[in-house]
Scaffold this active site. Structure first.
Site, PDB file in Angstrom:
ATOM      1  N   SER A 144       0.815  -1.213   0.000  1.00  0.00           N
ATOM      2  CA  SER A 144       0.000   0.000   0.000  1.00  0.00           C
ATOM      3  C   SER A 144       0.849   1.263   0.000  1.00  0.00           C
ATOM      4  CB  SER A 144      -0.901   0.006   1.241  1.00  0.00           C
ATOM      5  OG  SER A 144      -1.529   1.259   1.417  1.00  0.00           O
ATOM      6  N   GLU A 163       0.154   3.723   1.641  1.00  0.00           N
ATOM      7  CA  GLU A 163       0.153   4.222   3.017  1.00  0.00           C
ATOM      8  C   GLU A 163       1.482   3.916   3.717  1.00  0.00           C
ATOM      9  OE1 GLU A 163      -2.041   5.967   4.921  1.00  0.00           O
ATOM     10  OE2 GLU A 163      -3.367   6.292   3.211  1.00  0.00           O
ATOM     11  N   TYR A 219      -2.238   0.267  10.357  1.00  0.00           N
ATOM     12  CA  TYR A 219      -2.431  -0.412   9.072  1.00  0.00           C
ATOM     13  C   TYR A 219      -1.162  -0.337   8.225  1.00  0.00           C
ATOM     14  CZ  TYR A 219      -3.964  -0.984   4.220  1.00  0.00           C
ATOM     15  OH  TYR A 219      -4.069  -1.371   2.900  1.00  0.00           O
TER      16      TYR A 219
END
Length: 352
Positions: A137, A139, A161
Site C-alpha cells: 500500500s 500508506e 495499518y
C-alpha cells in the site's frame, strides 16, 4: 478442467477481489476465493459471477478460512492447488486501524506471513510452485521523504495499518530472496470504484452526493479536506496484479496514476456532477481526523509502464463520474422504497 490455470484470492469479496475474480474468469482461470465465516452474507460484490458450486463446469469456488488461521490456509491450498495466489485480504481501513491496532497487525502483517509460510510448505509437499502477489500500500510511505514516491522511496508508516503493510511487504521480499519464491508486491496507491466500501472517504462522498441530491440527507461530515491522494480505478489496477505474476522474474511495482487531488477537490467535482456546490453541504468534523495524518501521496508508475506496458485507462474525472452515477441510482432506489413506505436502513458513512 485439469489444464486450467488455478488462482486463489484472499479477500475475494472485497472491492479488488471482485474485480480480480472477474478478470481471471474472463481469462479462463479456475478461481478459488477465501472468505471469512460470518452470520450474514458478505458476497454482494461477487454474486453476479457466483453460481452453485455443485453445477458442472463452475470455475468460481469459495472456501471458508482466515489469514489468522494457518490450518485453514493449509486446507484451502490443498483443495485449490493454485498456480497463483493473490493476497488481498486485510483489515484495510486506515482510520479503523487506530481503533483496532492488534487485529489489524494480525490480519495484515501476521496474516501475510502465515500465508507465505503455508505456501512455502505447500511447495515442498505438492511439487506445485505458486506465484504470489502481495497487496502492498502507498500508506507505507506515510510521512513522505520525496515526491513522487517510487519503488525506492523509503517507508515512514503513520498508522497501524501502514506498519502492518510494511511487515507484509518485507516478509514477501524476504521469502522471495530466502526461498526463491516468485513473490511480487504491488504498491498500490488509492484505487476506488462503485464497489468501494461506504465508509471509505471517496464512496462516503459519492454516496452522500446521491442522497443529498434526492433529499434523503442534509449534510456530509468529513475530516481532513486538504489531504491529497493519487486516485485511480480499481478495475484498472487488478490487471496490473495479474501482469506481475506473468513475468519471468518477480519484482515490486508502484501502481498509480501519477496525479494527485485533495479530498476537497474530489468532493467539489462529485457535487458539481449533480449541479450542487459542495460548500453548501460539506462540514468539517474533527472526529474523522487520524491521530497521525498522511498529507500527500503521489505515485511514480514509470517502472510499471516501462517493464510491464501498463498505464491506467480511467481518468480522475471518469472515476468520479462513474461513482456518482452509481450512487445516484442507488439513492433513487432508496427514495422509491421510502416513498412506498418501506423501511430502509439509514446510511451512516462513518470512519473517513
Amino acid at each position: 478442467m485439469a489444464d486450467l490455470k488455478r488462482a486463489l484470492i484472499t479477500g475475494i469479496t472485497g472491492q479488488d477481489g471482485s474485480y480480480l475474480a472477474e478478470l481471471l474468469l474472463d481469462k479462463g482461470y479456475e478461481v478459488h476465493g477465501l472468505i471469512r465465516r460470518s452470520s450474514s452474507f458478505s458476497t454482494e460484490r461477487i454474486d453476479h459471477i457466483y453460481r452453485d458450486p455443485h453445477q458442472k463446469g463452475v470455475r468460481l469456488k469459495l472456501h471458508y478460512g482466515d489469514l489468522c488461521d494457518a490450518d485453514s490456509l493449509n486446507r484451502v491450498l490443498g483443495i485449490a492447488k493454485p498456480n497463483e495466489v493473490y493476497n488481498l485480504g486485510a483489515q484495510s481501513h486506515v482510520r479503523v486501524s487506530f481503533d483496532m491496532p492488534i487485529y489489524t497487525a494480525d490480519s495484515v502483517g501476521m496474516g501475510t506471513l502465515n500465508l507465505l509460510e503455508c505456501i512455502r510448505r505447500f511447495r515442498e509437499d505438492s511439487g506445485i510452485d505458486p506465484r504470489f502477489y502481495q497487496a502492498s500500500s502507498s500508506e507505507m510511505y506515510g510521512k513522505v521523504v520525496e515526491t513522487p514516491q517510487s519503488e525506492t522511496t523509503p517507508f515512514h508508516p503513520r498508522s497501524p495499518y501502514a506498519c502492518a503493510k510494511v511487515m507484509g511487504h518485507y516478509a514477501t521480499v524476504n521469502y522471495r530472496e530466502a526461498y526463491g519464491m516468485h513473490a511480487s508486491c504491488g504498491i498500490l496507491f488509492n484505487h476506488e470504484s462503485p464497489r468501494r466500501g461506504e465508509t471509505f472517504v471517496t464512496r462516503k462522498i459519492t454516496r452522500a452526493v446521491g442522497r443529498i441530491k434526492l433529499g434523503l440527507q442534509d449534510k456530509l461530515y468529513l475530516g481532513n479536506l486538504d489531504s491529497k491522494r493519487d486516485w485511480g480505478f480499481a478495475g484498472d489496477y487488478v490487471e496490473m496484479m495479474w501482469r506481475m505474476l506473468q513475468q519471468d522474474t518477480a519484482d515490486d511495482y508502484v501502481v498509480a496514476t501519477g496525479e494527485t487531488y485533495s479530498v476537497r477537490e474530489f468532493a467539489e467535482k462529485a457535487f458539481s456532477k449533480v449541479g450542487l456546490n459542495f460548500e453548501d453541504y460539506v462540514e468539517f468534523d474533527p472526529r474523522y481526523l487520524r491521530p497521525s495524518e498522511v498529507d500527500l501521496l503521489l505515485g511514480d508508475p514509470s517502472k510499471a509502464k516501462r517493464q510491464l506496458g501498463w498505464v491506467p485507462r480511467t481518468s480522475f474525472d471518469e472515476l468520479v463520474t462513474m461513482m456518482v452515477e452509481h450512487d445516484l441510482e442507488l439513492a433513487s432506489r432508496e427514495k422509491t422504497l421510502r416513498d412506498a413506505g418501506h423501511s430502509v436502513p439509514d446510511f451512516a458513512g462513518h470512519d473517513q
